[in-house]
Design an enzyme around this catalytic site. Structure first.
Site, mmCIF file in Angstrom:
data_model
loop_
_atom_site.group_PDB
_atom_site.id
_atom_site.type_symbol
_atom_site.label_atom_id
_atom_site.label_comp_id
_atom_site.label_asym_id
_atom_site.label_seq_id
_atom_site.Cartn_x
_atom_site.Cartn_y
_atom_site.Cartn_z
ATOM 1 N N ALA A 197 -61.946 5.754 32.668
ATOM 2 C CA ALA A 197 -62.585 4.690 31.891
ATOM 3 C C ALA A 197 -61.885 4.488 30.545
ATOM 4 C CB ALA A 197 -64.052 5.012 31.671
ATOM 5 N N GLU A 198 -61.430 5.598 29.940
ATOM 6 C CA GLU A 198 -60.712 5.468 28.662
ATOM 7 C C GLU A 198 -59.377 4.762 28.861
ATOM 8 O OE1 GLU A 198 -60.880 9.210 26.094
ATOM 9 O OE2 GLU A 198 -61.740 9.906 27.982
ATOM 10 N N TYR A 199 -58.719 5.102 29.983
ATOM 11 C CA TYR A 199 -57.455 4.445 30.311
ATOM 12 C C TYR A 199 -57.697 2.944 30.486
ATOM 13 C CZ TYR A 199 -53.178 3.243 32.850
ATOM 14 O OH TYR A 199 -52.009 2.665 33.242
ATOM 15 N N LEU A 234 -26.364 11.489 55.520
ATOM 16 C CA LEU A 234 -26.069 12.924 55.520
ATOM 17 C C LEU A 234 -25.670 13.445 56.892
ATOM 18 C CD1 LEU A 234 -29.081 14.217 53.395
ATOM 19 C CD2 LEU A 234 -26.679 14.317 52.739
ATOM 20 N N GLU A 260 -33.377 20.924 48.445
ATOM 21 C CA GLU A 260 -34.520 20.039 48.178
ATOM 22 C C GLU A 260 -35.175 19.638 49.501
ATOM 23 O OE1 GLU A 260 -32.994 16.513 46.230
ATOM 24 O OE2 GLU A 260 -31.711 17.739 44.964
ATOM 25 N N LYS A 310 -36.276 17.272 52.300
ATOM 26 C CA LYS A 310 -35.785 15.952 52.701
ATOM 27 C C LYS A 310 -36.994 15.099 53.053
ATOM 28 C CE LYS A 310 -32.306 13.712 55.611
ATOM 29 N NZ LYS A 310 -33.144 12.659 56.180
ATOM 30 N N ASP A 341 -39.313 12.152 54.153
ATOM 31 C CA ASP A 341 -39.180 11.124 55.177
ATOM 32 C C ASP A 341 -39.828 9.835 54.678
ATOM 33 O OD1 ASP A 341 -38.398 10.091 57.531
ATOM 34 O OD2 ASP A 341 -39.837 11.175 58.774
ATOM 35 N N GLU A 370 -36.615 8.639 46.732
ATOM 36 C CA GLU A 370 -37.285 8.333 47.984
ATOM 37 C C GLU A 370 -38.712 7.875 47.689
ATOM 38 O OE1 GLU A 370 -35.233 8.840 50.521
ATOM 39 O OE2 GLU A 370 -36.482 8.869 52.330
ATOM 40 N N TYR A 418 -40.168 10.268 44.565
ATOM 41 C CA TYR A 418 -39.448 11.388 43.978
ATOM 42 C C TYR A 418 -38.028 10.919 43.683
ATOM 43 C CZ TYR A 418 -42.741 15.217 44.855
ATOM 44 O OH TYR A 418 -43.809 16.066 44.813
ATOM 45 N N LYS A 472 -32.021 20.022 59.625
ATOM 46 C CA LYS A 472 -33.116 19.253 60.232
ATOM 47 C C LYS A 472 -34.201 20.147 60.826
ATOM 48 C CE LYS A 472 -32.690 15.121 61.245
ATOM 49 N NZ LYS A 472 -33.266 13.915 60.599
ATOM 50 N N CYS A 482 -72.091 9.181 81.514
ATOM 51 C CA CYS A 482 -71.529 10.344 80.843
ATOM 52 C C CYS A 482 -70.942 11.316 81.868
ATOM 53 C CB CYS A 482 -72.632 11.032 80.041
ATOM 54 S SG CYS A 482 -72.106 12.614 79.345
ATOM 55 N N CYS A 489 -73.444 14.597 81.642
ATOM 56 C CA CYS A 489 -74.860 14.611 82.022
ATOM 57 C C CYS A 489 -75.267 13.416 82.872
ATOM 58 C CB CYS A 489 -75.747 14.696 80.785
ATOM 59 S SG CYS A 489 -75.798 13.160 79.847
ATOM 60 N N CYS A 548 -72.869 8.477 74.691
ATOM 61 C CA CYS A 548 -73.706 8.934 75.792
ATOM 62 C C CYS A 548 -75.148 8.819 75.315
ATOM 63 C CB CYS A 548 -73.371 10.384 76.123
ATOM 64 S SG CYS A 548 -74.700 11.241 76.981
ATOM 65 N N CYS A 588 -78.003 16.089 77.419
ATOM 66 C CA CYS A 588 -76.547 16.239 77.544
ATOM 67 C C CYS A 588 -76.075 17.586 76.991
ATOM 68 C CB CYS A 588 -75.845 15.099 76.817
ATOM 69 S SG CYS A 588 -74.064 15.135 77.053
HETATM 70 S S1 IVH Z 1 -29.545 12.975 48.744
HETATM 71 C C1 IVH Z 1 -25.543 11.543 50.063
HETATM 72 N N1 IVH Z 1 -31.884 14.072 48.610
HETATM 73 O O1 IVH Z 1 -32.182 11.221 53.381
HETATM 74 C C2 IVH Z 1 -26.788 12.141 49.641
HETATM 75 N N2 IVH Z 1 -31.543 12.359 50.201
HETATM 76 O O2 IVH Z 1 -29.595 10.834 55.250
HETATM 77 C C3 IVH Z 1 -27.954 11.512 50.305
HETATM 78 N N3 IVH Z 1 -33.510 11.794 51.520
HETATM 79 O O3 IVH Z 1 -31.656 7.957 53.260
HETATM 80 C C4 IVH Z 1 -29.092 11.440 49.438
HETATM 81 N N4 IVH Z 1 -34.864 13.248 50.575
HETATM 82 O O4 IVH Z 1 -33.105 8.671 51.343
HETATM 83 C C5 IVH Z 1 -31.115 13.171 49.226
HETATM 84 N N5 IVH Z 1 -33.925 15.131 48.374
HETATM 85 C C6 IVH Z 1 -33.172 14.218 48.969
HETATM 86 C C7 IVH Z 1 -33.653 13.380 49.992
HETATM 87 C C8 IVH Z 1 -32.807 12.464 50.592
HETATM 88 C C9 IVH Z 1 -34.750 12.290 51.484
HETATM 89 C C10 IVH Z 1 -33.051 10.724 52.416
HETATM 90 C C11 IVH Z 1 -32.260 9.683 51.715
HETATM 91 C C12 IVH Z 1 -31.266 9.178 52.718
HETATM 92 C C13 IVH Z 1 -31.311 10.203 53.780
HETATM 93 C C14 IVH Z 1 -29.935 10.798 53.935
#
Ligand code: IVH
Length: 682
Positions: A32-34, A81, A112, A114, A116, A178, A228, A319, A413, A416, A431, A438
């Site tokens: 609310a303050e925001y 990648l 890091e 990855k 999706d 991402e 991120y 992966k 059902c 039963c 049912c 039942c």
């Molecule tokens: S680095 C060349 N860091 O993965 C370096 N990519 O196949 C590539 N992705 O479409 C980017 N998390 O959007 C990097 N921590 C992360 C990532 C990341 C997800 C995605 C990126 C890209 C795909 C690479």
């Protein structure tokens, strides 16, 4: 302060609070303050439209929909990648890096998650977001600036930690990251979509991509997206970072969300441990990941390693098992839930997905079956992610046999034989047998009754409940309290000892709390939170039972539908009988204070803090008594604390109270106060 200065201050303040909320997940002020700050800003901007700047927090949602997205050529290509899936492949990759660098260097690796989601490139000129583009084919993407501006965690203007413009921001740079939809938001979105008979999202990535592809930014603004940041595509100016770790630190300082799950390692074993640990925690992260990205940390080494055919040599994606897979629909069965709801369940050819073998998946309801246009024998896409039960998300091909069987709702059902009915305005078929006829409904309502958030009867698991119902030892919850050792011991795999244990935990669940009891009844759409609200509001069961729909609608979060469900539950002699027999069996709970009367309690609105040792009362006892008088009992002393109770050994809380002039009582003082209000020792 003049209005122009106030406007500048408001912009900075809102940027600051926005960052606390969306990026740090640690707000300093209430919503609310925001909102009040925001309203003040838009008020001033309405009076002085020429003072509006592109980086004003009020300008996140543009009001003109686009007719199409324009293409953007990336100044540096956005790469993809290389993948690996085993320790050996990871070691091979690192060896190739070592050989190419031509020395015996220490190669520090930065790991890091990855994510999706959808990759984006954000261009900042003098610290102001001027362009946001999708990856596209890596060379050319689409301009989605208007949509990306609506995402709260994407800074419109880069700032230092104190909310002032950062002096060290490069004149021009491109930040990459991402954009994704958190899993809980994705699930919520789909639940809503199904309830409104709309098409659910296939997965969080599609959810994010679809949201960013809206021509009207107002639609994107309604989608729960976040980002991120993970790299800088290019940068002009003096700042020349040396490593990936330094890049992320700087990005966080400038106000980006960066993933705190990352780690820097020098040994391959440690990298493998990171990869394994992240996989083990995959379901608990709150966002979808499909692997670990492992990057050479030094940017100098990265430059020397370079790239081949759109893939850098300096990074690799380790992966994880896919969370989606295709398989064949063998059959559809219908399960009956505790309220009789019929859920179609797909029987599948077993398939490995999300790290386990799946052979069943939920189909939610018949509307979903119709929407998917499912037929027996279809090839289907199955998704299993997080702790969510596997789902059939789509039919892959329409290459089906001409006589393939469509799926229809059974008339009666399967358990039963009672008729299955479906109200016109409901997606759910039920049912009509009720718990009387039942046995599936009996079993399911008993499982709910014994479950952790309900009466929490330890040891009374699903299998045992099914047996108890099948052999007709138990037909309704109250019967549990009449169970005898001899009868239990006759059951499969039940010895004297475990029977005794179960009887003891049934016995101890007899004393419960009102919210648990209400929840345990399993009234349609009365979850744990609603049960708590009902208990707070009415204070005792009789008042709840007597309440009509209108009175029920006065309870927090209770709308007409839930109110009608509750009223119907207590109006039915069948279900009311269940409640009465439970009370007769001795199920009871301590009285709670209804919220309506809480405001009249002697210590209403006060916050107390207990510190040091008490001799005549335990801390918990003191706390419970203060709460009974309406006080809140907090753990830390602040300006808002009304009283501190300090026993021997009190330390920093006592000195804090003294420095803030908060009145302090000793145990005798507390006991006198409790006695005055008749809540001293029992
Ligand atoms: S680095 C060349 N860091 O993965 C370096 N990519 O196949 C590539 N992705 O479409 C980017 N998390 O959007 C990097 N921590 C992360 C990532 C990341 C997800 C995605 C990126 C890209 C795909 C690479």
């Amino acid at each position: 302060m003049n209005s122009k200065a106030r406007l500048v201050e408001l912009r900075a303040l809102i940027h600051h609070h926005n960052h606390r909320y969306h990026v740090l997940d640690d707000p300093e002020i209430a919503d609310a303050e925001y909102d009040a700050l925001f309203d003040e800003l838009t008020g001033l901007e309405t009076e002085h439209p020429d003072w509006i700047t592109q980086d004003s927090p009020s300008q996140r949602v543009g009001d003109t929909p686009l007719s199409e997205f324009t293409s953007v050529t990336h100044e540096r290509p956005m790469l993809s990648l290389d993948k690996c899936t085993t320790t050996q492949e990871l070691a091979d990759w690192l060896l190739r890096c070592r050989n190419r660098l031509g020395e015996e260097p220490t190669i520090a690796l930065f790991c890091e998650p990855k994510i999706d989601g959808v990759a984006v490139a954000l261009v900042y000129v003098e610290g102001v977001l001027t362009l946001a583009a999708t990856r596209g084919d890596g060379q050319t993407g689409e301009d989605i600036t208007a949509n990306v501006r609506t995402i709260g965690s994407v800074p419109l203007k880069l700032a230092a930690k104190n909310g002032r413009p950062a002096a060290d921001v490069p004149p021009r740079m491109e930040v990459r990251g991402e954009i994704y939809m958190p899993l809980a938001d994705f699930e919520r979105f789909n639940e809503q979509a199904r309830a409104n008979d709309q098409k659910p999202l296939i997965n969080p990535r599609n959810g994010a991509a679809g949201s960013l592809r809206q021509l009207d930014p107002k639609l994107t603004a309604q989608r729960p997206l976040t980002m991120y940041a993970y790299s800088v595509g290019w940068v002009e100016g003096d700042w020349q970072p040396l490593s990936q770790s330094e890049v992320l630190e700087r990005l966080a300082d400038w106000g980006f969300r960066v993933n705190s799950e990352s780690g820097r390692f020098e040994e391959l074993d440690d990298v493998q441990r990171y990869v394994d640990d992240l996989l083990a925690r995959r379901d608990a992260l709150g966002y979808a990941i499909d692997g670990t990205v492992i990057k050479v940390d030094s940017l100098d080494q990265q430059r020397r390693l370079g790239a081949v055919t759109r893939k850098p040599r300096w990074a690799v994606a380790y992966k994880y098992p896919a969370e989606e897979a295709t398989t064949k629909l063998l059959d559809v069965e219908f399960q009956i839930g505790r309220t009789g709801a019929v859920t179609p369940v797909a029987r599948l050819e077993p398939v490995f997905v999300g790290g386990v073998t799946v052979s069943n998946a939920t189909l939610h309801n018949m509307d979903e079956v119709a929407r998917l246009d499912l037929h027996i024998g279809d090839k289907v896409l199955v998704r299993r992610a997080g702790d969510v039960i596997p789902q059939v998300v789509s039919v892959i091909s329409s290459r089906r046999k001409r006589n393939a069987e469509a799926i229809s709702l059974p008339r009666s059902c399967p358990v039963c034989g009672s008729p299955i009915v479906r109200a016109d305005d409901e997606a759910v078929a039920r049912c009509s047998g009720g718990i009387k006829r039942c046995s599936a409904q009996r079993k399911e309502s008993l499982k709910h009754f014994a479950s952790r958030l309900a009466l929490d009867i330890e040891g009374l698991g699903d299998k045992l409940i099914e047996q108890l119902v099948s052999v007709e030892l138990v037909a309704e919850p109250a019967d549990l309290f009449g169970l005898e050792q001899a009868a239990l011991v006759g059951l499969e795999r039940m010895g004297e000892k475990s029977a005794g244990k179960i009887l003891r935990s049934i016995e101890s669940s007899r004393t419960t709390t009102l919210p648990r009891f209400i929840y345990a009844l399993g009234i349609r759409e009365v979850g744990e939170a609603t049960a708590q609200n009902l208990a707070d509001h009415f204070g005792d069961l009789d008042a709840l039972v007597a309440a009509d729909a209108a009175a029920l609608e006065n309870v927090d979060d209770v709308g007409p539908v839930v109110a009608a469900n509750i009223a119907a539950y207590f109006a039915s002699t069948e279900t009311l009988g269940v409640v009465q027999r439970l009370r007769k069996a001795g199920v009871s709970w301590p009285n709670v204070q209804p919220a309506a009367r809480a405001a009249e309690l002697p210590l209403a609105g006060q916050t107390w803090v207990l510190t040091g040792t008490l001799e005549r009362l335990t801390r918990d006892e003191a706390k419970a008594r203060l709460q009974r008088l309406g006080a809140k009992v907090a753990g830390t002393v602040s300006k808002k604390t009304h009283r501190v109770v300090a026993g021997p050994g009190a330390g920093s809380k006592l000195s804090k109270a003294q420095s803030l002039d908060v009145p302090v009582l000793d145990e005798a003082g507390l006991l006198a106060l409790l006695a005055e209000h008749d809540v001293a020792l029992d």
